[in-house]
Each structure stands twice: as C-alpha cells, then as structure tokens.
Design a protein around this motif. Sequence first.
Motif, mmCIF file in Angstrom:
data_model
loop_
_atom_site.group_PDB
_atom_site.id
_atom_site.type_symbol
_atom_site.label_atom_id
_atom_site.label_comp_id
_atom_site.label_asym_id
_atom_site.label_seq_id
_atom_site.Cartn_x
_atom_site.Cartn_y
_atom_site.Cartn_z
ATOM 1 N N SER A 78 30.655 44.476 28.142
ATOM 2 C CA SER A 78 31.167 45.778 27.738
ATOM 3 C C SER A 78 31.615 46.514 28.997
ATOM 4 O O SER A 78 30.869 46.564 29.978
ATOM 5 N N ARG A 121 32.956 50.102 30.970
ATOM 6 C CA ARG A 121 32.353 51.444 30.968
ATOM 7 C C ARG A 121 32.839 52.318 29.816
ATOM 8 O O ARG A 121 32.272 53.365 29.534
ATOM 9 N N TYR A 122 33.900 51.887 29.140
ATOM 10 C CA TYR A 122 34.408 52.633 27.990
ATOM 11 C C TYR A 122 33.898 52.056 26.673
ATOM 12 O O TYR A 122 34.278 52.521 25.611
ATOM 13 N N GLY A 123 33.075 51.003 26.764
ATOM 14 C CA GLY A 123 32.559 50.353 25.566
ATOM 15 C C GLY A 123 33.460 49.244 25.057
ATOM 16 O O GLY A 123 33.222 48.696 23.990
ATOM 17 N N SER A 157 35.056 45.586 24.649
ATOM 18 C CA SER A 157 34.582 44.205 24.719
ATOM 19 C C SER A 157 35.681 43.326 25.306
ATOM 20 O O SER A 157 36.778 43.787 25.609
ATOM 21 N N SER A 208 39.078 43.587 23.808
ATOM 22 C CA SER A 208 39.920 44.726 24.173
ATOM 23 C C SER A 208 41.005 44.339 25.171
ATOM 24 O O SER A 208 41.991 45.048 25.334
ATOM 25 N N GLU A 245 42.253 56.251 29.131
ATOM 26 C CA GLU A 245 42.015 55.617 27.833
ATOM 27 C C GLU A 245 43.271 55.680 26.965
ATOM 28 O O GLU A 245 43.623 54.703 26.294
#
Length: 133
Positions: A7, A9-11, A13, A16, A94
């Motif tokens: 993961s 730092r933004y969650g 995987s 992504s 993001e």
Amino acid sequence: DDDLAYSDRYGGSCGSYSGLVCSMMYNIHLTPDEVSALIAGCPRTCRICGAAAPPAPACVDDAFYSRRDRNGQPCEKFAGLVCKNMHVFQYTMEDVRDLITACPRSCGTCASSRVPSVGATGAPSPPPPPPPA
C-alpha cells in the motif's frame, strides 16, 4: 507475484499502478524510496525481471472522468497538455494521478506512443512516422 499487502501512502495497491511506468512515479507523487518500495512490492504490475505483467489496459479515456474532475472537465480538455504538471493549476497530486490514470489517451500516456488518434471523420489517423535513426 505482487505483494497483496503493498500500500502506498495514499492507500493505493499494486493495481493502482497497472499500465503505468512504476519507475517514473516520482514525477507524479512518490519519493525515490517509495518508488523503490513500489517496484519491490509490485514486480508483476511493474513488469520487473521476468514477472508476467497483467494485460495492458486499452488506451481509452474514462468517459465519466468529468464527474470526478475538480473543475468538471472531460478528458478531451487535457489533450495536448502535460497532465503531470496540472498541479500548477491547483490540482492535488492525487488529482493528477487520477487524471493520468483516467485519461491516458488525452494525456499521451498510453503504453504505446504510436496509438493512432481519431480524426474528424471518425477514422483513425495513420500513426506518426518512426523517429530518424
């Protein structure tokens, strides 16, 4: 295979980063150490050393991206722009990552740089000639 526990730092995987060039993610939002961790944790997605890569996604823009864009803009509005630099226009990193992921054709980030565009007639234009040797 990819580490299912990876993961960022933004969650995000490994999935992504499917279809992206993992080693270039420092240009978007990851530090060099985070890029190293991404490559180590996601060798299949990042296509590292014999790991079978997942199938490449088709080079099409997300028709519904404008519903997520901070200004309601569709992918086509970004054609010809350097999408990775949209932070200059107050996009968060993001937002930039989402733009590049959702709009690969308009952002020019498709796996093949020789993807034909669709002209006014609806017929694909010929691909550009190869660069001189």
